[in-house]
Design a protein around this motif. Sequence first.
Motif, PDB file in Angstrom:
ATOM      1  N   TYR A  87      14.597   9.176   5.867  1.00 47.50           N
ATOM      2  CA  TYR A  87      14.518   9.475   7.301  1.00 47.50           C
ATOM      3  C   TYR A  87      15.256  10.773   7.566  1.00 47.50           C
ATOM      4  CZ  TYR A  87      15.455   9.175  12.334  1.00 47.50           C
ATOM      5  OH  TYR A  87      15.560   9.451  13.683  1.00 47.50           O
ATOM      6  N   VAL A  88      14.559  11.736   8.181  1.00 51.05           N
ATOM      7  CA  VAL A  88      15.130  13.054   8.478  1.00 51.05           C
ATOM      8  C   VAL A  88      15.192  13.227   9.987  1.00 51.05           C
ATOM      9  CG1 VAL A  88      14.951  15.535   8.111  1.00 51.05           C
ATOM     10  CG2 VAL A  88      14.102  13.950   6.353  1.00 51.05           C
ATOM     11  N   TRP A  89      16.392  13.438  10.495  1.00 50.94           N
ATOM     12  CA  TRP A  89      16.636  13.627  11.925  1.00 50.94           C
ATOM     13  C   TRP A  89      17.354  14.952  12.118  1.00 50.94           C
ATOM     14  CZ3 TRP A  89      21.540  13.214  14.621  1.00 50.94           C
ATOM     15  CH2 TRP A  89      21.423  13.210  16.024  1.00 50.94           C
TER      16      TRP A  89
ATOM     17  N   ARG B 156       0.817  -1.215   0.000  1.00 52.24           N
ATOM     18  CA  ARG B 156       0.000   0.000   0.000  1.00 52.24           C
ATOM     19  C   ARG B 156       0.852   1.267   0.000  1.00 52.24           C
ATOM     20  NH1 ARG B 156      -5.305  -0.594   1.669  1.00 52.24           N
ATOM     21  NH2 ARG B 156      -5.509   1.416   0.608  1.00 52.24           N
ATOM     22  N   VAL B 157       2.056   1.192   0.549  1.00 53.42           N
ATOM     23  CA  VAL B 157       2.889   2.385   0.759  1.00 53.42           C
ATOM     24  C   VAL B 157       3.923   2.490  -0.360  1.00 53.42           C
ATOM     25  CG1 VAL B 157       4.468   3.576   2.326  1.00 53.42           C
ATOM     26  CG2 VAL B 157       2.522   2.267   3.248  1.00 53.42           C
ATOM     27  N   ARG B 158       3.785   3.535  -1.183  1.00 57.34           N
ATOM     28  CA  ARG B 158       4.699   3.744  -2.302  1.00 57.34           C
ATOM     29  C   ARG B 158       6.076   4.166  -1.804  1.00 57.34           C
ATOM     30  NH1 ARG B 158       1.988   7.564  -4.506  1.00 57.34           N
ATOM     31  NH2 ARG B 158       0.701   6.239  -5.812  1.00 57.34           N
ATOM     32  N   THR B 159       6.103   5.171  -0.935  1.00 56.13           N
ATOM     33  CA  THR B 159       7.337   5.620  -0.294  1.00 56.13           C
ATOM     34  C   THR B 159       7.021   6.005   1.140  1.00 56.13           C
ATOM     35  OG1 THR B 159       7.130   7.989  -0.784  1.00 56.13           O
ATOM     36  CG2 THR B 159       8.190   6.608  -2.471  1.00 56.13           C
ATOM     37  N   LEU B 160       8.046   5.989   1.967  1.00 52.21           N
ATOM     38  CA  LEU B 160       7.926   6.421   3.360  1.00 52.21           C
ATOM     39  C   LEU B 160       8.876   7.582   3.609  1.00 52.21           C
ATOM     40  CD1 LEU B 160       7.180   6.089   6.417  1.00 52.21           C
ATOM     41  CD2 LEU B 160       9.042   4.410   6.538  1.00 52.21           C
TER      42      LEU B 160
ATOM     43  N   ALA C 124      21.223   3.788  13.725  1.00 52.52           N
ATOM     44  CA  ALA C 124      20.963   2.355  13.570  1.00 52.52           C
ATOM     45  C   ALA C 124      19.786   2.060  12.651  1.00 52.52           C
ATOM     46  CB  ALA C 124      20.716   1.725  14.935  1.00 52.52           C
ATOM     47  N   THR C 125      19.015   3.064  12.312  1.00 50.53           N
ATOM     48  CA  THR C 125      17.820   2.844  11.494  1.00 50.53           C
ATOM     49  C   THR C 125      18.149   2.234  10.140  1.00 50.53           C
ATOM     50  OG1 THR C 125      16.423   4.487  12.590  1.00 50.53           O
ATOM     51  CG2 THR C 125      15.972   4.077  10.270  1.00 50.53           C
ATOM     52  N   ALA C 126      19.275   2.579   9.575  1.00 52.69           N
ATOM     53  CA  ALA C 126      19.664   2.043   8.262  1.00 52.69           C
ATOM     54  C   ALA C 126      19.653   0.525   8.234  1.00 52.69           C
ATOM     55  CB  ALA C 126      21.042   2.564   7.874  1.00 52.69           C
ATOM     56  N   GLU C 127      19.932  -0.110   9.367  1.00 52.57           N
ATOM     57  CA  GLU C 127      19.983  -1.571   9.433  1.00 52.57           C
ATOM     58  C   GLU C 127      18.596  -2.199   9.362  1.00 52.57           C
ATOM     59  OE1 GLU C 127      22.026  -2.472  13.040  1.00 52.57           O
ATOM     60  OE2 GLU C 127      23.600  -0.991  12.645  1.00 52.57           O
TER      61      GLU C 127
ATOM     62  N   THR D 211      15.317  -2.331   4.206  1.00 53.37           N
ATOM     63  CA  THR D 211      15.890  -3.147   3.130  1.00 53.37           C
ATOM     64  C   THR D 211      15.659  -2.527   1.763  1.00 53.37           C
ATOM     65  OG1 THR D 211      13.867  -4.480   3.007  1.00 53.37           O
ATOM     66  CG2 THR D 211      15.613  -5.267   4.466  1.00 53.37           C
ATOM     67  N   GLY D 212      14.753  -1.555   1.700  1.00 53.63           N
ATOM     68  CA  GLY D 212      14.532  -0.843   0.449  1.00 53.63           C
ATOM     69  C   GLY D 212      15.526   0.293   0.292  1.00 53.63           C
ATOM     70  N   ASP D 213      15.377   1.056  -0.779  1.00 47.07           N
ATOM     71  CA  ASP D 213      16.228   2.224  -1.006  1.00 47.07           C
ATOM     72  C   ASP D 213      16.117   3.151   0.206  1.00 47.07           C
ATOM     73  OD1 ASP D 213      17.869   3.913  -2.796  1.00 47.07           O
ATOM     74  OD2 ASP D 213      16.141   5.246  -2.672  1.00 47.07           O
ATOM     75  N   TYR D 214      17.269   3.618   0.718  1.00 47.32           N
ATOM     76  CA  TYR D 214      17.258   4.364   1.983  1.00 47.32           C
ATOM     77  C   TYR D 214      18.106   5.627   1.872  1.00 47.32           C
ATOM     78  CZ  TYR D 214      17.883   5.384   6.977  1.00 47.32           C
ATOM     79  OH  TYR D 214      17.903   5.985   8.206  1.00 47.32           O
ATOM     80  N   ARG D 215      17.537   6.717   2.389  1.00 45.89           N
ATOM     81  CA  ARG D 215      18.262   7.992   2.454  1.00 45.89           C
ATOM     82  C   ARG D 215      18.110   8.563   3.856  1.00 45.89           C
ATOM     83  NH1 ARG D 215      17.138  13.375  -1.384  1.00 45.89           N
ATOM     84  NH2 ARG D 215      18.727  14.729  -0.404  1.00 45.89           N
TER      85      ARG D 215
END
Length: 279
Positions: free
Chosen positions: A221-223, A117-121, A237-240, A243-247
């Motif tokens: 993810y913006v911190w 259901r979720v295209r991007t987060l 640690a969130t990167a771990e 499993t999808g494309d991550y920024r």
Amino acid sequence: MAEHIQISTEAGCFDALAAGPQDGREVMLLHGFPESGLQWSAQLEVLGNARCRAVAPDQRGYSPGVRPEQVADYRMEALVGDVLDIADSLGWHEFDLVGHDWGAAVAWNTAAAHPERVRTLTAVSIPHPDPFQDAVRQDEDQRMRSAYMRTFRSSGAERILLADDARKLRGIYDNKVPAEHVTEYVRRLSEPGALTAALNWYRAMRSTRVRTGPVKVPTLYVWSTEDVAVGSTAALATAEHVTGDYRFEVLEDVSHWIPEEAPEALTRLLLEHLVAHPA
């Protein structure tokens, strides 16, 4: 300019702000505590102008039409269910999901459980729930940052926050949120039952200890470095757990209230994320 709409679901009627054409790219924005869909005003305007259909609902407990009295009604599975029910009511099969603070926690869980259901987060401030839970248990810095949650769960939290013209509630925003937004948030949360409903999100955490699991969808993810509630341990640690494309983007010298304190920076990152993953 955002319009006020209402979204009917089996749980009740959600209030929301919306912008952009009805046939635009579907983007849902979830607010945190103690705010409302109003926190996304800047993002709604830009997304609408970019021909997205952006909708920011007032979530469970914040919308008077969806304000159950039992703490158990604010468990994560109910909050995730609301997201899907709202999307269904809007006719959205797939959509981009954005969340800040508690809204980010709901967004992480929705993306993990329902990647179809979720295209991007786009998660703002709050990291993936699994490393965050680990940090609360194991990292002294994060444990200290999260100590406020004990007050929010206490039976006297409403009285403490609303006493003396809501002095402590107003103080939460740390002068980083526009004054007119603070005035509106305090007005809404001063209504009978409203603050209790918002605090029940924290009280329901005691019965929500399951792991969220990996997130497969493209994730931003913006911190921010001056976030008093979230330290770097879980953020890094969130990167771990994606499993999808991550920024991962870090905003320097910005507090927890990113959408309202740094709207231009956040909106730019959000638009880049959407462009990188077209509908």
